[in-house]
Enzyme design. Structure first.
Site, mmCIF file in Angstrom:
data_model
loop_
_atom_site.group_PDB
_atom_site.id
_atom_site.type_symbol
_atom_site.label_atom_id
_atom_site.label_comp_id
_atom_site.label_asym_id
_atom_site.label_seq_id
_atom_site.Cartn_x
_atom_site.Cartn_y
_atom_site.Cartn_z
ATOM 1 C CG ASP A 148 131.386 141.944 73.635
ATOM 2 O OD1 ASP A 148 130.303 142.922 73.993
ATOM 3 O OD2 ASP A 148 131.754 141.297 73.138
ATOM 4 N NE ARG A 194 124.364 144.811 68.124
ATOM 5 C CZ ARG A 194 124.919 143.973 68.866
ATOM 6 N NH1 ARG A 194 123.590 143.153 69.272
ATOM 7 N NH2 ARG A 194 126.165 143.349 68.956
ATOM 8 N NE ARG A 213 121.160 136.510 72.223
ATOM 9 C CZ ARG A 213 120.772 137.047 71.818
ATOM 10 N NH1 ARG A 213 119.984 137.935 72.302
ATOM 11 N NH2 ARG A 213 121.507 137.374 71.288
ATOM 12 C CG ASN A 271 130.608 137.174 69.663
ATOM 13 O OD1 ASN A 271 129.748 137.216 70.291
ATOM 14 N ND2 ASN A 271 130.970 138.087 70.143
ATOM 15 C CB CYS A 299 122.645 142.023 72.846
ATOM 16 S SG CYS A 299 122.972 140.873 73.930
ATOM 17 N NE ARG A 345 124.941 143.520 64.273
ATOM 18 C CZ ARG A 345 124.489 144.050 63.768
ATOM 19 N NH1 ARG A 345 123.812 145.075 63.830
ATOM 20 N NH2 ARG A 345 125.736 145.165 63.498
HETATM 21 N N1 EPU Z 1 128.108 148.889 62.923
HETATM 22 C C1 EPU Z 1 127.707 150.500 62.143
HETATM 23 N N2 EPU Z 1 127.189 149.783 60.993
HETATM 24 C C2 EPU Z 1 127.563 148.290 60.521
HETATM 25 C C3 EPU Z 1 127.940 147.665 61.773
HETATM 26 C C4 EPU Z 1 128.821 148.018 62.628
HETATM 27 O O1 EPU Z 1 127.260 151.618 61.764
HETATM 28 O O2 EPU Z 1 126.778 147.685 59.177
HETATM 29 C C5 EPU Z 1 128.437 150.564 64.481
HETATM 30 C C6 EPU Z 1 128.121 149.522 66.051
HETATM 31 O O3 EPU Z 1 126.804 149.950 65.447
HETATM 32 C C7 EPU Z 1 128.660 150.078 66.551
HETATM 33 C C8 EPU Z 1 130.844 149.396 65.841
HETATM 34 O O4 EPU Z 1 130.133 149.393 64.303
HETATM 35 O O5 EPU Z 1 129.014 151.392 67.101
HETATM 36 C C9 EPU Z 1 131.341 147.974 66.131
HETATM 37 O O6 EPU Z 1 130.001 147.228 65.524
HETATM 38 P P1 EPU Z 1 130.781 145.668 65.679
HETATM 39 O O7 EPU Z 1 130.061 145.431 64.000
HETATM 40 O O8 EPU Z 1 131.859 145.883 66.071
HETATM 41 O O9 EPU Z 1 129.765 145.262 66.237
HETATM 42 P P2 EPU Z 1 129.350 143.713 65.941
HETATM 43 O O10 EPU Z 1 129.815 142.467 64.960
HETATM 44 O O11 EPU Z 1 127.792 143.460 65.437
HETATM 45 C C10 EPU Z 1 129.922 141.605 67.617
HETATM 46 C C11 EPU Z 1 129.245 141.189 68.935
HETATM 47 C C12 EPU Z 1 129.303 141.625 70.211
HETATM 48 C C13 EPU Z 1 130.724 143.746 70.645
HETATM 49 C C14 EPU Z 1 130.587 143.992 69.165
HETATM 50 C C15 EPU Z 1 131.196 144.342 69.122
HETATM 51 C C16 EPU Z 1 129.177 139.051 67.767
HETATM 52 C C17 EPU Z 1 127.825 138.322 67.188
HETATM 53 N N3 EPU Z 1 128.548 140.174 68.330
HETATM 54 O O12 EPU Z 1 129.312 142.517 67.034
HETATM 55 O O13 EPU Z 1 129.566 141.196 70.947
HETATM 56 O O14 EPU Z 1 129.927 143.969 71.537
HETATM 57 O O15 EPU Z 1 131.244 143.054 67.914
HETATM 58 O O16 EPU Z 1 133.177 143.902 69.849
HETATM 59 O O17 EPU Z 1 130.230 139.030 67.304
HETATM 60 C C18 EPU Z 1 127.943 140.099 73.054
HETATM 61 O O18 EPU Z 1 129.050 138.741 72.488
HETATM 62 O O19 EPU Z 1 127.645 140.453 73.538
HETATM 63 C C19 EPU Z 1 128.603 140.863 71.983
HETATM 64 C C20 EPU Z 1 127.312 141.833 71.812
#
Ligand code: EPU
Length: 421
Positions: free
Chosen positions: A307, A122, A399, A23, A117, A93
Site C-alpha cells: 500500500d 483478488r 475511499r 483497514n 480496488c 473488498r
Molecule cells: N489472496 C488469495 N486468496 C485469498 C486472499 C488473498 O490468493 O483468499 C492473495 C491476494 O490475491 C494477494 C495476497 O493473497 O496476492 C495478499 O492478500 P490479502 O488477503 O493480504 O489482502 P486483502 O486482505 O484483500 C488487505 C488490504 C489491502 C492491502 C492488502 C495487503 C483491507 C481492506 N485491504 O487486502 O489494502 O493491500 O491487505 O496488505 O484491509 C488499500 O488499503 O489500498 C488496500 C488495497
C-alpha cells in the site's frame, strides 16, 4: 465524478493530524455483528469505504449513530438480516468480513462476491477454505457466496499465504464459538490484525498471539465493550511522510513507530531526515540534495507494504539514479506507472517489477486515478510537477483518505476539487 486540479510545484510545510486506520476500521466494524451490546468506536476515519461498511451494517439492521465526525456508535442487537446485497458488497473488498459473523449469529449468511480496488485478481479462496474447515458449507450462486453451518467445529487452518483479510475474517469468526478452538497458522502480522484482536479481546474474546505466526482462538459466549479507539492509519502517515520527503517538512501527528519501521527505514535510505518529537509525533524533512534511488520489494508485514508502493514510485521518479520496485503481493499493481509516465517519469514495468530512472523534474498532465494508492501517488507527483496536473476519478482517493485536499492545502499545496467536465 470529481477531479483534482493541482498547481505545482509547491513546497509543503506544517503539521498534519493522521486519521484513524481505514483497514482496521473496516475489520472492526463488521466484527461488531458479534457483540451483545452497543459499542462506541472512536477515531474512525470519515471516508467513503467506512461509509459503505456502515451502510452494510445498517442494511443488516444494526443501528448506527455518528456521535461526532470520527466517533460512531453501533448497536448490533437490532440486526435482523443475514444478507449483504450486490450494490453494497460489490463496492468493497472488506464486505466479506461480514460473512463469518453472520454465520455465527444466524447459522447462515449470503454476501455478494466482494469488489474493491482493481489491480488484478483478488481471490477469496483462503477465506472460503478456512470457513469450510470450521464446518461451514459454501456455494457460489449467481455471484452470491451462500453459506450455512449446522455446527462449527475446532480447526487448524494453515493459510497458504499471509493474507491480512483471511486472518482477520477467520479469527473474528472464531471468537464467539464457545467450546471451539481455532488455530490459524501462517497468520498475517499486520497491525490491523492486531488491532482487531485487541478490540475483540477488550470485549471478552480469547485470542492469543495476534501479531505472531500462529493465532489461537478459544471461543467465548459473550462479547461486550463500551468503547474502543482505532489505531492511526499507517498508510496515510506514510503517504504524508513521502510527501515531506518530496516537497518539504511535515510534522506527522499520530504515528506509531513500530507500525511503520520498513516505510521509515526506506525513507531514511532515500535521504529523508526523520526526527521524533515525542512518542506519536514525527518530523519528516526532504533531503538536502536529491532523493537517493532505492531497491524495494513489497512483502507482508513487517516487510515493505504494497500500500506504500505507488507513493514511493512517485518519489523515486525524481531520484538521482535508477530504482527497482518489485511487487511481491499484487504483481499487476502498477497502473500508476503509466500515469506517471504522462508526467515525464521514466518507468518500465515488466513481470511484476518496475525500473524507475530518476528524471530532473515532472511536468503537469491530465492523469487518471485507477485505484486508491495509485491516486495518492498522482497527487504527490502533481504537487512537485511543474504546471497544472489534473487527476481524474478522485473518488478512489475519497475511499481511503480523509479530507485529503484540505490536509495538503493546509501544508501549502494548491489543490482544487471540481466536477469533471
Ligand atoms: N489472496 C488469495 N486468496 C485469498 C486472499 C488473498 O490468493 O483468499 C492473495 C491476494 O490475491 C494477494 C495476497 O493473497 O496476492 C495478499 O492478500 P490479502 O488477503 O493480504 O489482502 P486483502 O486482505 O484483500 C488487505 C488490504 C489491502 C492491502 C492488502 C495487503 C483491507 C481492506 N485491504 O487486502 O489494502 O493491500 O491487505 O496488505 O484491509 C488499500 O488499503 O489500498 C488496500 C488495497
Amino acid at each position: 465524478m470529481y477531479r483534482f486540479r493541482i498547481q505545482g510545484p509547491t513546497p509543503l510545510e506544517g503539521e498534519v493530524k493522521i486519521s484513524g486506520s481505514k483497514n482496521a476500521s473496516l475489520a472492526i466494524i463488521p466484527a461488531v455483528i458479534l457483540l451483545d451490546s452497543p459499542v462506541l468506536l472512536r477515531n474512525v476515519p470519515d471516508i467513503e469505504d467506512v461509509r459503505t461498511i456502515l451502510s452494510i451494517m445498517e442494511s443488516l439492521g444494526a443501528t448506527v449513530v455518528r456521535e461526532a465526525r470520527n466517533d460512531i456508535r453501533i448497536d448490533p442487537t437490532t440486526i435482523n438480516s443475514h444478507e449483504v446485497p450486490y450494490f453494497l458488497a460489490s463496492r468493497m473488498r472488506a464486505s466479506i468480513y461480514t460473512l463469518g459473523p453472520l454465520l455465527v449469529r444466524f447459522g447462515k449468511g449470503v454476501v455478494y462476491m466482494p469488489g474493491g480496488c482493481s489491480f488484478g485478481p483478488r481471490p477469496i479462496d483462503f477465506h472460503i477454505e478456512g470457513l469450510k474447515k470450521m464446518g461451514v458449507e459454501i456455494t457460489i450462486e449467481h455471484g452470491n457466496i451462500v453459506a450455512s453451518v449446522k455446527r462449527f467445529r475446532s480447526a487448524h487452518i494453515n493459510l497458504p499465504f499471509k493474507s491480512v483479510g483471511a486472518t482477520i475474517h477467520l479469527m473474528t469468526t472464531a471468537v464467539r464459538l464457545k467450546g471451539i478452538r481455532t488455530v490459524i497458522s501462517n497468520a498475517a502480522l499486520e497491525p490491523e490484525v492486531v488491532d482487531t484482536a485487541r478490540f475483540l479481546n477488550g470485549a471478552g474474546a480469547r485470542i492469543y498471539n495476534a501479531g505472531y505466526d500462529e493465532i489461537i482462538v478459544e471461543g467465548v459466549d459473550r462479547l461486550e465493550l463500551d468503547e474502543y479507539e482505532v489505531i492511526p492509519d499507517r498508510i496515510e502517515a506514510g503517504s504524508f511522510a513521502v510527501a515531506a520527503a518530496m516537497a518539504g517538512r511535515i510534522l506527522l501527528n499520530g504515528v506509531v513507530r513500530e507500525h511503520m519501521v520498513s516505510t521509515l527505514d526506506r525513507l531514511e535510505e532515500a535521504g529523508a531526515v526523520l526526527q521524533w518529537v515525542d512518542e506519536r509525533r514525527l518530523m519528516v524533512s526532504r533531503p538536502e540534495g536529491r532523493i537517493r534511488p532505492l531497491m524495494i520489494k513489497t512483502a507482508p508485514f513487517p516487510g515493505f507494504p504494497t500500500d506504500m508502493q505507488a507513493q514511493f514510485m512517485a518519489m523515486l521518479t525524481v531520484a538521482d539514479g535508477v530504482s527497482v520496485i518489485k511487487e511481491g503481493i499484487y504483481p499487476s499493481r502498477f497502473h500508476h506507472a503509466y500515469e506517471l509516465q504522462r508526467m515525464g517519469a521514466d518507468i518500465r514495468v515488466d513481470h511484476g517489477e518496475a525500473l524507475v530512472r530518476g528524471v530532473d523534474k515532472l511536468t503537469g498532465a491530465i492523469v487518471n486515478a485507477t485505484d486508491l494508492r495509485a491516486s495518492i501517488s498522482l497527487v504527490l507527483a502533481g504537487i512537485i510537477a511543474e504546471g497544472e496536473t489534473i487527476v481524474e476519478n478522485i473518488e478512489h482517493i475519497d475511499r481511503g483518505y480523509e479530507e485529503v485536499e484540505n490536509k495538503f492545502n493546509s501544508l501549502g499545496a494548491r489543490i482544487v476539487r471540481e466536477m469533471s467536465g
